[in-house]
Design a protein around this motif. Structure first.
Motif, PDB file in Angstrom:
ATOM      1  N   PHE A 180     -20.627  12.700 -35.798  1.00  0.00           N
ATOM      2  CA  PHE A 180     -20.888  11.808 -34.672  1.00  0.00           C
ATOM      3  C   PHE A 180     -21.838  10.696 -35.128  1.00  0.00           C
ATOM      4  O   PHE A 180     -23.053  10.834 -35.016  1.00  0.00           O
ATOM      5  CB  PHE A 180     -21.495  12.595 -33.501  1.00  0.00           C
ATOM      6  CG  PHE A 180     -20.667  13.795 -33.147  1.00  0.00           C
ATOM      7  CD1 PHE A 180     -19.534  13.651 -32.373  1.00  0.00           C
ATOM      8  CD2 PHE A 180     -21.019  15.054 -33.593  1.00  0.00           C
ATOM      9  CE1 PHE A 180     -18.754  14.745 -32.038  1.00  0.00           C
ATOM     10  CE2 PHE A 180     -20.251  16.152 -33.275  1.00  0.00           C
ATOM     11  CZ  PHE A 180     -19.113  16.005 -32.496  1.00  0.00           C
ATOM     12  N   PRO A 181     -21.280   9.598 -35.644  1.00  0.00           N
ATOM     13  CA  PRO A 181     -22.121   8.549 -36.231  1.00  0.00           C
ATOM     14  C   PRO A 181     -22.679   7.561 -35.200  1.00  0.00           C
ATOM     15  O   PRO A 181     -22.751   6.367 -35.450  1.00  0.00           O
ATOM     16  CB  PRO A 181     -21.147   7.838 -37.174  1.00  0.00           C
ATOM     17  CG  PRO A 181     -19.829   7.954 -36.486  1.00  0.00           C
ATOM     18  CD  PRO A 181     -19.866   9.305 -35.798  1.00  0.00           C
ATOM     19  N   TRP A 182     -23.062   8.060 -34.055  1.00  0.00           N
ATOM     20  CA  TRP A 182     -23.558   7.169 -33.008  1.00  0.00           C
ATOM     21  C   TRP A 182     -24.930   6.658 -33.361  1.00  0.00           C
ATOM     22  O   TRP A 182     -25.743   7.336 -33.948  1.00  0.00           O
ATOM     23  CB  TRP A 182     -23.604   7.883 -31.666  1.00  0.00           C
ATOM     24  CG  TRP A 182     -22.273   8.402 -31.257  1.00  0.00           C
ATOM     25  CD1 TRP A 182     -21.060   7.859 -31.534  1.00  0.00           C
ATOM     26  CD2 TRP A 182     -22.016   9.581 -30.505  1.00  0.00           C
ATOM     27  NE1 TRP A 182     -20.064   8.606 -30.998  1.00  0.00           N
ATOM     28  CE2 TRP A 182     -20.617   9.678 -30.359  1.00  0.00           C
ATOM     29  CE3 TRP A 182     -22.826  10.554 -29.945  1.00  0.00           C
ATOM     30  CZ2 TRP A 182     -20.024  10.716 -29.670  1.00  0.00           C
ATOM     31  CZ3 TRP A 182     -22.225  11.576 -29.250  1.00  0.00           C
ATOM     32  CH2 TRP A 182     -20.829  11.650 -29.122  1.00  0.00           C
ATOM     33  N   GLU A 231     -26.319  21.299 -27.057  1.00  0.00           N
ATOM     34  CA  GLU A 231     -25.857  22.606 -26.569  1.00  0.00           C
ATOM     35  C   GLU A 231     -24.339  22.725 -26.690  1.00  0.00           C
ATOM     36  O   GLU A 231     -23.824  23.701 -27.225  1.00  0.00           O
ATOM     37  CB  GLU A 231     -26.280  22.769 -25.112  1.00  0.00           C
ATOM     38  CG  GLU A 231     -25.722  23.995 -24.431  1.00  0.00           C
ATOM     39  CD  GLU A 231     -25.986  23.965 -22.935  1.00  0.00           C
ATOM     40  OE1 GLU A 231     -25.080  24.352 -22.179  1.00  0.00           O
ATOM     41  OE2 GLU A 231     -27.093  23.549 -22.528  1.00  0.00           O
ATOM     42  N   LYS A 232     -23.628  21.732 -26.216  1.00  0.00           N
ATOM     43  CA  LYS A 232     -22.167  21.803 -26.155  1.00  0.00           C
ATOM     44  C   LYS A 232     -21.493  21.618 -27.511  1.00  0.00           C
ATOM     45  O   LYS A 232     -20.389  22.115 -27.725  1.00  0.00           O
ATOM     46  CB  LYS A 232     -21.610  20.750 -25.180  1.00  0.00           C
ATOM     47  CG  LYS A 232     -22.065  20.945 -23.756  1.00  0.00           C
ATOM     48  CD  LYS A 232     -21.453  22.182 -23.165  1.00  0.00           C
ATOM     49  CE  LYS A 232     -21.821  22.316 -21.708  1.00  0.00           C
ATOM     50  NZ  LYS A 232     -21.305  23.540 -21.114  1.00  0.00           N
ATOM     51  N   MET A 233     -22.139  20.900 -28.405  1.00  0.00           N
ATOM     52  CA  MET A 233     -21.516  20.615 -29.694  1.00  0.00           C
ATOM     53  C   MET A 233     -22.152  21.415 -30.831  1.00  0.00           C
ATOM     54  O   MET A 233     -21.957  21.092 -32.009  1.00  0.00           O
ATOM     55  CB  MET A 233     -21.577  19.112 -29.989  1.00  0.00           C
ATOM     56  CG  MET A 233     -20.888  18.257 -28.925  1.00  0.00           C
ATOM     57  SD  MET A 233     -19.213  18.761 -28.505  1.00  0.00           S
ATOM     58  CE  MET A 233     -18.313  18.203 -29.928  1.00  0.00           C
ATOM     59  N   ALA A 234     -22.876  22.460 -30.490  1.00  0.00           N
ATOM     60  CA  ALA A 234     -23.490  23.333 -31.501  1.00  0.00           C
ATOM     61  C   ALA A 234     -22.402  23.852 -32.444  1.00  0.00           C
ATOM     62  O   ALA A 234     -21.296  24.175 -32.024  1.00  0.00           O
ATOM     63  CB  ALA A 234     -24.214  24.485 -30.822  1.00  0.00           C
ATOM     64  N   GLU A 241     -15.199  19.788 -24.098  1.00  0.00           N
ATOM     65  CA  GLU A 241     -14.091  20.704 -24.394  1.00  0.00           C
ATOM     66  C   GLU A 241     -12.975  19.968 -25.123  1.00  0.00           C
ATOM     67  O   GLU A 241     -12.391  20.494 -26.077  1.00  0.00           O
ATOM     68  CB  GLU A 241     -13.574  21.345 -23.108  1.00  0.00           C
ATOM     69  CG  GLU A 241     -14.553  22.329 -22.504  1.00  0.00           C
ATOM     70  CD  GLU A 241     -14.098  22.835 -21.139  1.00  0.00           C
ATOM     71  OE1 GLU A 241     -12.881  22.778 -20.844  1.00  0.00           O
ATOM     72  OE2 GLU A 241     -14.961  23.293 -20.373  1.00  0.00           O
ATOM     73  N   HIS A 242     -12.659  18.784 -24.653  1.00  0.00           N
ATOM     74  CA  HIS A 242     -11.615  17.968 -25.283  1.00  0.00           C
ATOM     75  C   HIS A 242     -11.974  17.693 -26.751  1.00  0.00           C
ATOM     76  O   HIS A 242     -11.160  17.917 -27.664  1.00  0.00           O
ATOM     77  CB  HIS A 242     -11.481  16.652 -24.506  1.00  0.00           C
ATOM     78  CG  HIS A 242     -10.574  15.657 -25.130  1.00  0.00           C
ATOM     79  ND1 HIS A 242      -9.211  15.701 -24.972  1.00  0.00           N
ATOM     80  CD2 HIS A 242     -10.841  14.592 -25.927  1.00  0.00           C
ATOM     81  CE1 HIS A 242      -8.670  14.687 -25.653  1.00  0.00           C
ATOM     82  NE2 HIS A 242      -9.638  14.005 -26.225  1.00  0.00           N
ATOM     83  N   THR A 243     -13.189  17.246 -26.982  1.00  0.00           N
ATOM     84  CA  THR A 243     -13.624  16.885 -28.328  1.00  0.00           C
ATOM     85  C   THR A 243     -13.738  18.118 -29.219  1.00  0.00           C
ATOM     86  O   THR A 243     -13.291  18.102 -30.373  1.00  0.00           O
ATOM     87  CB  THR A 243     -14.960  16.123 -28.263  1.00  0.00           C
ATOM     88  OG1 THR A 243     -14.772  14.969 -27.427  1.00  0.00           O
ATOM     89  CG2 THR A 243     -15.429  15.685 -29.635  1.00  0.00           C
TER      90      THR A 243
END
Length: 135
Positions: free
Chosen positions: A132-134, A122-125, A15-17
């Motif tokens: 997100f360059p992880w 799911e959350k960042m759809a 939610e924060h992101t």
């Protein structure tokens, strides 16, 4: 980790992101990643300067590089939570660990990483994966 994913001290990391990323098209929003900062610290500082419309002399840029390095900040009690009251950083919270990227691979099992990926998707759809360059 709850069934909803990672939680930070004051709520859901997702939610924060999502809240911050929803403003990424604003002219007063600059998105940086730790991975990019590690790969190119000088270029990242220059990007910040351009965003702030601030010109630094080469010696000033060198000083920013020196004092914003992981080692310098880790040794600085003002930036590493050494002086933060327990109510704000409970249970000996450590925010500055190694200063490396990709270290999560040494801490999560394959199953945990897959579970995180599922929740993350799911959350960042709706957000481009390139944000997100992880590793």
């Amino acid at each position: 980790m709850s069934s909803y994913g990672i939680r930070v001290i004051y709520g859901s990391w997702f939610e924060h992101t999502r809240g911050w990323l929803s403003m990424r098209e604003s002219e007063n929003f600059l998105l940086l990643s730790y991975e990019d900062m590690k790969k190119d610290p000088r270029g990242t500082i220059q990007k910040i300067c351009d965003f702030l419309e601030k010109k630094l002399e080469p010696s000033e840029l060198d000083m920013v590089l020196k004092y914003s390095s992981f080692q310098a900040m880790n040794e600085n009690k003002m930036s590493n939570f050494n002086i933060t009251p327990n109510i704000m950083a409970p249970h000996n919270l450590i925010l500055m660990r190694k200063g490396t990227t990709g270290d999560w691979k040494n801490h999560l099992t394959v199953a945990q990483a897959e579970a995180f990926d599922k929740v993350f998707q799911e959350k960042m759809a709706g957000f481009p994966p390139g944000l997100f360059p992880w590793e």
